[in-house]
Motif scaffolding. Structure first.
Motif, PDB file in Angstrom:
ATOM      1  N   MET A   1      35.319  47.992 104.747  1.00  0.00           N
ATOM      2  CA  MET A   1      35.750  48.555 103.783  1.00  0.00           C
ATOM      3  C   MET A   1      37.176  48.570 103.292  1.00  0.00           C
ATOM      4  O   MET A   1      37.782  48.244 103.591  1.00  0.00           O
ATOM      5  CB  MET A   1      36.329  50.087 104.855  1.00  0.00           C
ATOM      6  N   ARG A   2      37.491  49.190 101.950  1.00  0.00           N
ATOM      7  CA  ARG A   2      38.251  48.889 101.005  1.00  0.00           C
ATOM      8  C   ARG A   2      39.263  49.680 101.345  1.00  0.00           C
ATOM      9  O   ARG A   2      38.340  50.641 101.089  1.00  0.00           O
ATOM     10  CB  ARG A   2      37.228  48.050  99.080  1.00  0.00           C
ATOM     11  N   ILE A   3      39.893  49.409 101.034  1.00  0.00           N
ATOM     12  CA  ILE A   3      41.510  50.540 101.267  1.00  0.00           C
ATOM     13  C   ILE A   3      42.174  50.379  99.454  1.00  0.00           C
ATOM     14  O   ILE A   3      42.343  49.112  99.136  1.00  0.00           O
ATOM     15  CB  ILE A   3      42.243  50.053 102.353  1.00  0.00           C
ATOM     16  N   ALA A   4      42.570  51.090  98.759  1.00  0.00           N
ATOM     17  CA  ALA A   4      42.916  51.604  97.378  1.00  0.00           C
ATOM     18  C   ALA A   4      44.438  51.802  98.169  1.00  0.00           C
ATOM     19  O   ALA A   4      44.783  52.694  98.175  1.00  0.00           O
ATOM     20  CB  ALA A   4      42.455  52.305  96.227  1.00  0.00           C
ATOM     21  N   LEU A   5      45.571  50.666  98.054  1.00  0.00           N
ATOM     22  CA  LEU A   5      46.724  50.809  98.235  1.00  0.00           C
ATOM     23  C   LEU A   5      47.672  52.198  97.856  1.00  0.00           C
ATOM     24  O   LEU A   5      48.129  52.354  97.928  1.00  0.00           O
ATOM     25  CB  LEU A   5      47.281  50.146  98.968  1.00  0.00           C
ATOM     26  N   ALA A   6      47.242  51.284  96.366  1.00  0.00           N
ATOM     27  CA  ALA A   6      48.248  52.001  95.365  1.00  0.00           C
ATOM     28  C   ALA A   6      47.390  53.735  95.426  1.00  0.00           C
ATOM     29  O   ALA A   6      48.344  54.604  94.920  1.00  0.00           O
ATOM     30  CB  ALA A   6      47.849  51.797  94.173  1.00  0.00           C
ATOM     31  N   ASP A   7      46.597  53.542  95.950  1.00  0.00           N
ATOM     32  CA  ASP A   7      45.813  55.168  95.754  1.00  0.00           C
ATOM     33  C   ASP A   7      46.667  55.750  97.282  1.00  0.00           C
ATOM     34  O   ASP A   7      45.625  57.275  97.408  1.00  0.00           O
ATOM     35  CB  ASP A   7      44.312  55.613  96.021  1.00  0.00           C
ATOM     36  N   GLY A   8      47.592  55.479  98.609  1.00  0.00           N
ATOM     37  CA  GLY A   8      47.224  55.136  99.396  1.00  0.00           C
ATOM     38  C   GLY A   8      46.609  56.388 100.208  1.00  0.00           C
ATOM     39  O   GLY A   8      46.275  56.665 101.264  1.00  0.00           O
ATOM     40  N   GLU A   9      45.047  55.343 100.202  1.00  0.00           N
ATOM     41  CA  GLU A   9      44.390  55.491 101.199  1.00  0.00           C
ATOM     42  C   GLU A   9      44.591  55.158 102.611  1.00  0.00           C
ATOM     43  O   GLU A   9      43.651  55.729 103.722  1.00  0.00           O
ATOM     44  CB  GLU A   9      42.775  54.501 100.204  1.00  0.00           C
ATOM     45  N   GLN A  10      44.997  53.690 103.130  1.00  0.00           N
ATOM     46  CA  GLN A  10      46.018  54.057 103.808  1.00  0.00           C
ATOM     47  C   GLN A  10      46.029  55.038 104.738  1.00  0.00           C
ATOM     48  O   GLN A  10      46.687  54.711 106.396  1.00  0.00           O
ATOM     49  CB  GLN A  10      46.651  52.432 103.898  1.00  0.00           C
ATOM     50  N   ARG A  11      46.894  56.532 104.326  1.00  0.00           N
ATOM     51  CA  ARG A  11      47.277  56.783 105.389  1.00  0.00           C
ATOM     52  C   ARG A  11      45.972  58.350 105.449  1.00  0.00           C
ATOM     53  O   ARG A  11      46.311  59.544 105.562  1.00  0.00           O
ATOM     54  CB  ARG A  11      48.875  57.550 104.464  1.00  0.00           C
ATOM     55  N   SER A  12      44.884  57.917 104.510  1.00  0.00           N
ATOM     56  CA  SER A  12      43.502  58.877 104.576  1.00  0.00           C
ATOM     57  C   SER A  12      43.946  59.035 106.068  1.00  0.00           C
ATOM     58  O   SER A  12      43.513  58.022 107.212  1.00  0.00           O
ATOM     59  CB  SER A  12      42.376  58.294 104.068  1.00  0.00           C
ATOM     60  N   ALA A  13      42.751  60.469 106.601  1.00  0.00           N
ATOM     61  CA  ALA A  13      42.422  60.893 107.577  1.00  0.00           C
ATOM     62  C   ALA A  13      41.757  59.703 108.113  1.00  0.00           C
ATOM     63  O   ALA A  13      41.211  59.260 109.850  1.00  0.00           O
ATOM     64  CB  ALA A  13      41.770  62.093 107.792  1.00  0.00           C
ATOM     65  N   GLY A  14      40.370  58.917 107.208  1.00  0.00           N
ATOM     66  CA  GLY A  14      39.801  58.426 108.032  1.00  0.00           C
ATOM     67  C   GLY A  14      40.441  56.679 108.432  1.00  0.00           C
ATOM     68  O   GLY A  14      39.466  56.805 109.466  1.00  0.00           O
ATOM     69  N   TYR A  15      41.507  56.368 107.477  1.00  0.00           N
ATOM     70  CA  TYR A  15      41.618  55.184 107.640  1.00  0.00           C
ATOM     71  C   TYR A  15      42.487  55.553 108.577  1.00  0.00           C
ATOM     72  O   TYR A  15      42.216  54.166 109.661  1.00  0.00           O
ATOM     73  CB  TYR A  15      42.408  54.896 106.341  1.00  0.00           C
ATOM     74  N   LEU A  16      43.598  56.445 109.481  1.00  0.00           N
ATOM     75  CA  LEU A  16      44.257  56.098 110.321  1.00  0.00           C
ATOM     76  C   LEU A  16      43.519  56.646 111.410  1.00  0.00           C
ATOM     77  O   LEU A  16      44.236  56.122 112.770  1.00  0.00           O
ATOM     78  CB  LEU A  16      44.580  58.067 110.136  1.00  0.00           C
ATOM     79  N   ALA A  17      41.932  56.913 111.468  1.00  0.00           N
ATOM     80  CA  ALA A  17      41.526  57.329 112.923  1.00  0.00           C
ATOM     81  C   ALA A  17      40.838  55.952 113.196  1.00  0.00           C
ATOM     82  O   ALA A  17      40.440  55.187 114.642  1.00  0.00           O
ATOM     83  CB  ALA A  17      39.800  58.054 112.065  1.00  0.00           C
ATOM     84  N   ILE A  18      41.269  55.143 112.134  1.00  0.00           N
ATOM     85  CA  ILE A  18      40.634  53.480 112.590  1.00  0.00           C
ATOM     86  C   ILE A  18      42.042  52.590 112.910  1.00  0.00           C
ATOM     87  O   ILE A  18      42.183  51.619 114.261  1.00  0.00           O
ATOM     88  CB  ILE A  18      39.769  52.534 111.872  1.00  0.00           C
ATOM     89  N   ASN A  19      43.426  53.274 112.662  1.00  0.00           N
ATOM     90  CA  ASN A  19      44.156  51.961 112.761  1.00  0.00           C
ATOM     91  C   ASN A  19      45.149  53.442 112.171  1.00  0.00           C
ATOM     92  O   ASN A  19      45.462  53.382 110.982  1.00  0.00           O
ATOM     93  CB  ASN A  19      44.163  51.354 111.452  1.00  0.00           C
ATOM     94  N   PRO A  20      45.970  53.845 113.339  1.00  0.00           N
ATOM     95  CA  PRO A  20      46.791  54.698 113.497  1.00  0.00           C
ATOM     96  C   PRO A  20      47.847  54.381 113.067  1.00  0.00           C
ATOM     97  O   PRO A  20      48.563  55.099 112.132  1.00  0.00           O
ATOM     98  CB  PRO A  20      46.946  55.421 114.888  1.00  0.00           C
ATOM     99  N   LYS A  21      48.442  53.114 112.645  1.00  0.00           N
ATOM    100  CA  LYS A  21      49.832  52.778 112.229  1.00  0.00           C
ATOM    101  C   LYS A  21      49.376  52.869 110.306  1.00  0.00           C
ATOM    102  O   LYS A  21      50.472  52.505 110.293  1.00  0.00           O
ATOM    103  CB  LYS A  21      49.640  50.566 112.032  1.00  0.00           C
ATOM    104  N   GLY A  22      48.569  52.665 109.982  1.00  0.00           N
ATOM    105  CA  GLY A  22      48.354  52.958 108.434  1.00  0.00           C
ATOM    106  C   GLY A  22      48.530  52.133 107.945  1.00  0.00           C
ATOM    107  O   GLY A  22      49.768  52.179 106.456  1.00  0.00           O
ATOM    108  N   ARG A  23      48.338  51.125 108.249  1.00  0.00           N
ATOM    109  CA  ARG A  23      48.972  49.400 107.215  1.00  0.00           C
ATOM    110  C   ARG A  23      47.242  48.809 107.634  1.00  0.00           C
ATOM    111  O   ARG A  23      46.513  48.531 107.937  1.00  0.00           O
ATOM    112  CB  ARG A  23      49.662  48.526 108.044  1.00  0.00           C
ATOM    113  N   VAL A  24      47.639  47.526 106.745  1.00  0.00           N
ATOM    114  CA  VAL A  24      46.383  46.505 106.211  1.00  0.00           C
ATOM    115  C   VAL A  24      47.149  45.062 107.123  1.00  0.00           C
ATOM    116  O   VAL A  24      48.311  45.080 106.403  1.00  0.00           O
ATOM    117  CB  VAL A  24      46.035  46.660 105.293  1.00  0.00           C
ATOM    118  N   PRO A  25      46.466  44.316 107.028  1.00  0.00           N
ATOM    119  CA  PRO A  25      45.309  44.837 107.119  1.00  0.00           C
ATOM    120  C   PRO A  25      44.636  45.181 108.393  1.00  0.00           C
ATOM    121  O   PRO A  25      45.223  45.327 109.717  1.00  0.00           O
ATOM    122  CB  PRO A  25      44.432  43.202 106.989  1.00  0.00           C
TER     123      PRO A  25
END
Length: 185
Positions: A1-25
Motif C-alpha cells: 500500500m502506498r502512503i501519501a505522507l504529504a496528505d497525512g495518510e499515515q494518520r488515516s483510520a485505515g493505516y492506523l489499523a495496521i500501524n497504530p504508531k502512524g509512522r512509516v515504514p
C-alpha cells in the motif's frame, strides 16, 4: 500500500489499523506486520536470504546494523524536525525554531555520513558486499537533494554520491526509482 505522507495518510483510520504508531515504514507480509526501519530491513533481508542483503560475518553484520540504526535515529530524526516540526512544538515560533535547528542538525549528520564513507576503503557501506544499508543510504541521499534540504549532493557529498550511484545501477533499484518517478544520482 502506498502512503501519501504529504496528505497525512499515515494518520488515516485505515493505516492506523495496521500501524497504530502512524509512522512509516510498515511492511505487511501475508498478514505479518512489522514496523520500524531496522526491523523492516532485517525482515526483508532474512525473508530473502538468496539476495544476500544482510552480511553474514559478525563485523559486516554489526556495520550493517549500525548504518541502518543511524539512518533511523540520526538522519531520519533530524530530518523529521525540519519536515514535521508540529510533532515537537505547538506555537508557530517554536515550530520555526524546531525546523531551524533541524536544518542545522541535518547538515551536521549528512556531513558525518560523508566523512564516514570517504574514510572507508570498502565499496559498500557495510563492507565488500551490497546490503540493505546501501539502499537505506540511497534513500537519504535522495532526501538530501530534494526540496526540503536542497543539498548539492554531488558537490558537497562526493563519497556518498559515489555510493548512491553504485546502488542506483542495480537493476531492482533502477526499476524502483523509475516506478517512484525518482531521478537516479
Amino acid at each position: 500500500m502506498r502512503i501519501a505522507l504529504a496528505d497525512g495518510e499515515q494518520r488515516s483510520a485505515g493505516y492506523l489499523a495496521i500501524n497504530p504508531k502512524g509512522r512509516v515504514p510498515t511492511l505487511v507480509d501475508d498478514g505479518f506486520v512489522v514496523t520500524e526501519l531496522p526491523a523492516v530491513l532485517l525482515y526483508i533481508a532474512r525473508r530473502f536470504p538468496h539476495a544476500a542483503l544482510w552480511p553474514g560475518d559478525p563485523q559486516g553484520e554489526a556495520r550493517c546494523a549500525e548504518w541502518v540504526a543511524w539512518c533511523a535515529s540520526g538522519l531520519h530524526e533530524t530530518f523529521g524536525h525540519l519536515r514535521r516540526p508540529e510533532r515537537f512544538a505547538d506555537s508557530d515560533a517554536a515550530r520555526r525554531e524546531v525546523a531551524d535547528k533541524g536544518r542545522v542538525s541535518s547538515r551536521a549528520v549528512w556531513e558525518m555520513v560523508e566523512r564516514r564513507l570517504a574514510a572507508s576503503s570498502d565499496q559498500w557501506a557495510a563492507g565488500s558486499c551490497y546490503s540493505v544499508a546501501d539502499g537505506c543510504l540511497l534513500t537519504f541521499w535522495i532526501w538530501g537533494r530534494a526540496k526540503t534540504l536542497r543539498y548539492d549532493m554531488h558537490r558537497d557529498f562526493p563519497a556518498w554520491t559515489a555510493l548512491a550511484t553504485r546502488v542506483a545501477q542495480r537493476g531492482a533499484v533502477r526499476r524502483a526509482l523509475e516506478r517512484e518517478g525518482l531521478l537516479a544520482p
